[in-house]
Design a protein around this motif. Structure first.
Motif, PDB file in Angstrom:
ATOM      1  N   THR A 273      34.257  51.085  43.662  1.00 50.34           N
ATOM      2  CA  THR A 273      34.174  49.702  42.792  1.00 50.34           C
ATOM      3  C   THR A 273      35.573  49.470  42.449  1.00 50.34           C
ATOM      4  O   THR A 273      36.236  48.549  42.326  1.00 50.34           O
ATOM      5  CB  THR A 273      33.209  50.017  41.768  1.00 50.34           C
ATOM      6  OG1 THR A 273      31.845  50.177  42.341  1.00 50.34           O
ATOM      7  CG2 THR A 273      33.185  48.651  40.707  1.00 50.34           C
ATOM      8  N   TRP A 276      37.881  48.308  45.321  1.00 53.05           N
ATOM      9  CA  TRP A 276      37.490  47.108  45.535  1.00 53.05           C
ATOM     10  C   TRP A 276      38.335  46.156  44.818  1.00 53.05           C
ATOM     11  O   TRP A 276      39.052  45.254  45.113  1.00 53.05           O
ATOM     12  CB  TRP A 276      36.126  46.863  45.766  1.00 53.05           C
ATOM     13  CG  TRP A 276      35.668  45.526  45.858  1.00 53.05           C
ATOM     14  CD1 TRP A 276      35.753  44.410  45.153  1.00 53.05           C
ATOM     15  CD2 TRP A 276      35.414  44.845  47.197  1.00 53.05           C
ATOM     16  NE1 TRP A 276      35.349  43.444  45.763  1.00 53.05           N
ATOM     17  CE2 TRP A 276      34.991  43.687  46.944  1.00 53.05           C
ATOM     18  CE3 TRP A 276      35.248  45.419  48.661  1.00 53.05           C
ATOM     19  CZ2 TRP A 276      34.552  42.982  47.996  1.00 53.05           C
ATOM     20  CZ3 TRP A 276      34.563  44.575  49.446  1.00 53.05           C
ATOM     21  CH2 TRP A 276      34.383  43.370  49.351  1.00 53.05           C
ATOM     22  N   ILE A 277      38.218  46.474  43.466  1.00 57.55           N
ATOM     23  CA  ILE A 277      38.723  45.403  42.682  1.00 57.55           C
ATOM     24  C   ILE A 277      40.214  45.476  42.451  1.00 57.55           C
ATOM     25  O   ILE A 277      40.805  44.686  42.530  1.00 57.55           O
ATOM     26  CB  ILE A 277      38.177  45.783  41.271  1.00 57.55           C
ATOM     27  CG1 ILE A 277      36.743  45.564  40.943  1.00 57.55           C
ATOM     28  CG2 ILE A 277      38.753  44.905  40.319  1.00 57.55           C
ATOM     29  CD1 ILE A 277      35.862  45.774  39.683  1.00 57.55           C
ATOM     30  N   HIS A 320      35.602  37.511  48.601  1.00 57.22           N
ATOM     31  CA  HIS A 320      35.833  38.679  47.742  1.00 57.22           C
ATOM     32  C   HIS A 320      35.104  38.515  46.421  1.00 57.22           C
ATOM     33  O   HIS A 320      34.429  39.522  46.073  1.00 57.22           O
ATOM     34  CB  HIS A 320      37.152  38.981  47.582  1.00 57.22           C
ATOM     35  CG  HIS A 320      37.885  39.422  49.042  1.00 57.22           C
ATOM     36  ND1 HIS A 320      39.167  39.438  49.155  1.00 57.22           N
ATOM     37  CD2 HIS A 320      37.380  39.516  50.473  1.00 57.22           C
ATOM     38  CE1 HIS A 320      39.625  39.768  50.240  1.00 57.22           C
ATOM     39  NE2 HIS A 320      38.485  39.663  50.980  1.00 57.22           N
ATOM     40  N   THR A 324      32.430  40.830  44.857  1.00 62.68           N
ATOM     41  CA  THR A 324      32.653  41.510  43.636  1.00 62.68           C
ATOM     42  C   THR A 324      31.400  41.074  42.463  1.00 62.68           C
ATOM     43  O   THR A 324      31.265  41.978  41.721  1.00 62.68           O
ATOM     44  CB  THR A 324      33.918  41.099  43.114  1.00 62.68           C
ATOM     45  OG1 THR A 324      35.069  41.136  44.023  1.00 62.68           O
ATOM     46  CG2 THR A 324      34.405  41.828  41.727  1.00 62.68           C
TER      47      THR A 324
END
Length: 358
Positions: A273, A276-277, A320, A324
């Motif tokens: 997580t 990814w961010i 994305h 998210t």
């Protein structure tokens, strides 16, 4: 007919659209200069047969490596219980996978069954085509191995490339930039992988975001092909590198979950997580898209294809953002439940309902 076909092609591939001002297709021909190896558009056909070989490699790895490893970890390859044969219920199921209460009542009366029996048949019928946990584990293992290879290879070959450290170098001498052998392989292997995903997606475990993923694969392939044709491959290599990083941990988290290692799954998913961010909503828009949108127009003359490239990059950013939201939703639910109970590319339409049983 041939005349009209040629006219359409010439119009579509107009130099005024795809190339900077005062540049022609002959100027970036692969053999026009001895000291510069321009990208060859004919090589874009290579990933198609290569994708078939990659699918064969995947099959062999899943059968002779990933599956035995999964079994050794205690993952069962048990098939769901099959619903009893019933032509009337089967026909109704074919017309609609979701039945309203009135429809269940009508079928129960027609077949002299209780509503509970009809509902149970529907549950069994929905679940009988659900892939086993071992199949899902093998799919994730394949993608995890690929992303590890791709990210490692990409980082290795780009380490000594100036545009990794100074993104403005992506536009130095554009469009006359040399394609080295390592960059050539990086592009070809990456396109091969996305072509293979576009094919296998129709046979793999069906996921909730099937069409988002399909659009993602096609947008990625189109973006890579166009960037290759007009020699914007330097930006392409950076996009690939940023995208591969977090996906390693997503697939690893799924593998840990299917193997029954919930705490390891939670830890990997938390790391995923964050990555990814940082990569998809941080580095990607504020490093790459910022450069292509703000810095590039200052360094190279604008041409119509530039807006096509930037549009596709922004399309990926939109995807994305959607993912998210799904990730953060899962994180929120996981914090409430005390463990990760799903993933952003959940396996079936009923995955969220049955995730505890996986």
């Amino acid at each position: 007919m041939a005349y009209y076909y040629k006219t359409v092609l010439d119009t579509f591939w107009s130099e005024h659209i795809w190339l900077p001002p005062n540049t022609t297709w002959k100027d970036i021909d692969p053999d026009v200069e001895s000291n510069i190896r321009h990208a060859d558009h004919r090589h874009l056909f290579y990933p198609l047969p290569m994708s078939v070989l990659m699918l064969l490699l995947r099959y062999l790895l899943e059968k002779y490596w990933f599956a035995p490893v999964g079994v050794s970890l205690g993952i069962k390859n048990s098939k769901p219980k099959k619903a009893p044969d019933n032509l009337i219920l089967e026909n109704a199921f074919t017309l609609s996978k979701k039945w309203k209460h009135k429809q269940i009542q009508g079928l129960a009366k027609q077949l002299d069954m209780s509503e509970r029996q009809v509902e149970r048949w529907l549950r069994l019928r929905k679940g009988q085509n659900k892939p086993s946990t071992l199949i899902k584990f093998c799919e994730n293992a394949w993608r995890c191995i690929y992303y590890i290879f791709s990210f490692t290879y990409g980082l290795t070959i780009l380490w000594d490339k100036p545009w990794l450290w100074d993104i403005n170098e992506c536009w130095t001498d554009f469009p006359h930039q040399n394609v080295t052998s390592d960059v050539w392989w990086y592009y070809m292997i990456s396109m091969t992988f996305y072509w293979s995903l576009s094919i296998s997606q129709f046979f793999d475990v069906k996921r909730k975001d099937f069409w988002q993923m399909f659009i993602h694969h096609i947008a990625t392939i189109v973006l890579m092909c166009l960037s290759w044709i007009v020699n914007v491959f330097r930006v392409g290599t950076l996009v690939l590198l940023v995208h591969d990083c977090a996906d390693i941990f997503l697939e690893a988290a799924k593998m840990a979950k299917y193997s029954g290692y919930q705490k390891i799954c939670d830890a990997i998913f938390a790391l995923f997580t964050v990555l990814w961010i940082v990569t998809r909503l941080g580095i990607y828009p504020f490093w790459i898209i910022r450069n292509t949108s703000i810095e590039a127009p200052k360094m190279v003359p604008m041409f119509p294809a530039y807006y096509i490239f930037n549009g596709l990059l922004i399309l990926l950013l939109v995807l994305h953002s959607i993912w998210t939201y799904l990730i953060l939703k899962i994180v929120h639910n996981s914090l409430n439940a005390g463990q990760m109970e799903g993933d952003i590319r959940s396996s079936t339409e009923d995955y969220s309902e049955n995730s505890k049983s996986d």
